[in-house]
Design a protein around this motif. Structure first.
Motif, PDB file in Angstrom:
ATOM      1  N   TYR A   1      -6.549   0.298   1.427  1.00  8.90           N
ATOM      2  CA  TYR A   1      -6.633   0.784   2.815  1.00  8.90           C
ATOM      3  C   TYR A   1      -8.052   0.907   3.343  1.00  8.90           C
ATOM      4  CZ  TYR A   1      -1.649   1.765   2.892  1.00  8.90           C
ATOM      5  OH  TYR A   1      -0.294   1.629   2.879  1.00  8.90           O
ATOM      6  N   PHE A   2      -9.026   0.789   2.470  1.00  8.74           N
ATOM      7  CA  PHE A   2     -10.399   0.909   2.948  1.00  8.74           C
ATOM      8  C   PHE A   2     -11.200  -0.350   2.613  1.00  8.74           C
ATOM      9  CE2 PHE A   2     -10.096   5.188   4.497  1.00  8.74           C
ATOM     10  CZ  PHE A   2      -9.069   5.735   3.752  1.00  8.74           C
TER      11      PHE A   2
ATOM     12  N   TYR B   1      -7.521   3.342  -2.242  1.00  9.09           N
ATOM     13  CA  TYR B   1      -8.818   3.160  -1.567  1.00  9.09           C
ATOM     14  C   TYR B   1      -9.096   1.674  -1.351  1.00  9.09           C
ATOM     15  CZ  TYR B   1     -13.823   2.480  -1.050  1.00  9.09           C
ATOM     16  OH  TYR B   1     -15.053   2.040  -0.608  1.00  9.09           O
TER      17      TYR B   1
ATOM     18  N   TYR C   1      -5.052  -6.405   3.782  1.00  7.75           N
ATOM     19  CA  TYR C   1      -3.789  -5.693   3.594  1.00  7.75           C
ATOM     20  C   TYR C   1      -2.742  -6.244   4.552  1.00  7.75           C
ATOM     21  CZ  TYR C   1      -0.328  -1.945   4.130  1.00  7.75           C
ATOM     22  OH  TYR C   1       0.841  -1.238   4.229  1.00  7.75           O
TER      23      TYR C   1
ATOM     24  N   GLY D   1       0.840  -1.199   0.000  1.00  8.23           N
ATOM     25  CA  GLY D   1       0.000   0.000   0.000  1.00  8.23           C
ATOM     26  C   GLY D   1       0.872   1.245   0.000  1.00  8.23           C
TER      27      GLY D   1
ATOM     28  N   ARG E   1      -9.289  -3.568   3.390  1.00 12.38           N
ATOM     29  CA  ARG E   1      -8.286  -3.307   4.431  1.00 12.38           C
ATOM     30  C   ARG E   1      -7.921  -4.579   5.205  1.00 12.38           C
ATOM     31  NH1 ARG E   1     -10.725   0.598   7.442  1.00 12.38           N
ATOM     32  NH2 ARG E   1     -11.887  -1.093   8.431  1.00 12.38           N
TER      33      ARG E   1
END
Lengths: 212, 10
Positions: A79-80, A76, A86, A34, A83
């Protein structure tokens, strides 16, 4: 525009879509740094700010919008939206170690002391090393999924093709951009080790394993 | 310098 630069841009778009499609289809950001994607987003925002002030061509504008939106979408997703997938434990490269030197270099090497020129130089230097967190993560996890390898190969090829474009433009138009050329050579050199592994491993149908 | 020349590359 020449064939080398066109192929470079195509390779770049291909890389961006390979990554976006991989994360979207597998609904997972596993194995993807990321931090590198954040750096690429900074690169495109800093370089394409002139998007709203200077019109070069429809192609130029469309590509700039595409790279900015695709990199934001990728950040996006990582990390969203996905997520939970990740892999933060392996994505630990300190991005300050590339942000600060790029900023310093921009204040030393630029074509004029205007905000846009400083932002452009900063983005050129940052792009050269923006892949480091991803390459670092591949060495930490010891391997990369095939699709991630194809992404890295396309991304590395884009700037390598730009070098051919700069050679071509130098001999046909006398165009020479020392900042972009030097950073582009460094950027491509960083991929060489990966290119070797990609050709000897992935293209032989084996998984890309970074020997521990 | 190049700032005069238009930056036509991505």
């Amino acid at each position: 525009m020449n064939l080398f630069r066109l192929m470079g841009d195509v390779s770049h778009v291909l890389a961006v879509f390979i990554l976006l499609a991989k994360i979207w289809r597998t609904r997972s950001a596993a194995g993807i740094s990321g931090r590198s994607q954040i750096l690429f987003t900074i690169v495109y925002l800093a370089r394409y700010m002139d998007l709203f002030f200077s019109f070069i061509s429809l192609y130029n504008t469309v590509m700039k919008l595409l790279f900015i939106s695709a990199s934001c979408a990728t950040v996006y997703l990582i990390y969203f939206k996905f997520r939970a997938t990740y892999d933060g434990n392996h994505d630990t490269f300190r991005i300050e170690f590339v942000l600060v030197p790029s900023l310093l270099l921009a204040f030393i090497f630029h074509y004029s002391m205007s905000f846009f020129e400083l932002a452009w130089s900063f983005s050129i230097f940052l792009e050269a090393v923006a892949i480091l967190p991803q390459l670092f993560m591949v060495t930490k996890t010891g391997e990369a999924e095939n699709i991630t390898s194809h992404y890295l190969f396309a991304l590395g090829s884009y700037r390598a093709l730009y070098i051919l474009n700069w050679i071509y433009r130098y001999y046909t138009e006398g165009h020479f951009d020392p900042i972009a050329v030097c950073a582009g050579i460094v950027q491509t050199i960083l991929y060489c080790d990966f290119f070797y592994l990609y050709v000897t491993k992935v293209l032989q149908g084996r998984k890309l394993q970074v020997l521990p | 310098g190049l700032s005069k020349k238009v930056k036509d590359e991505l």
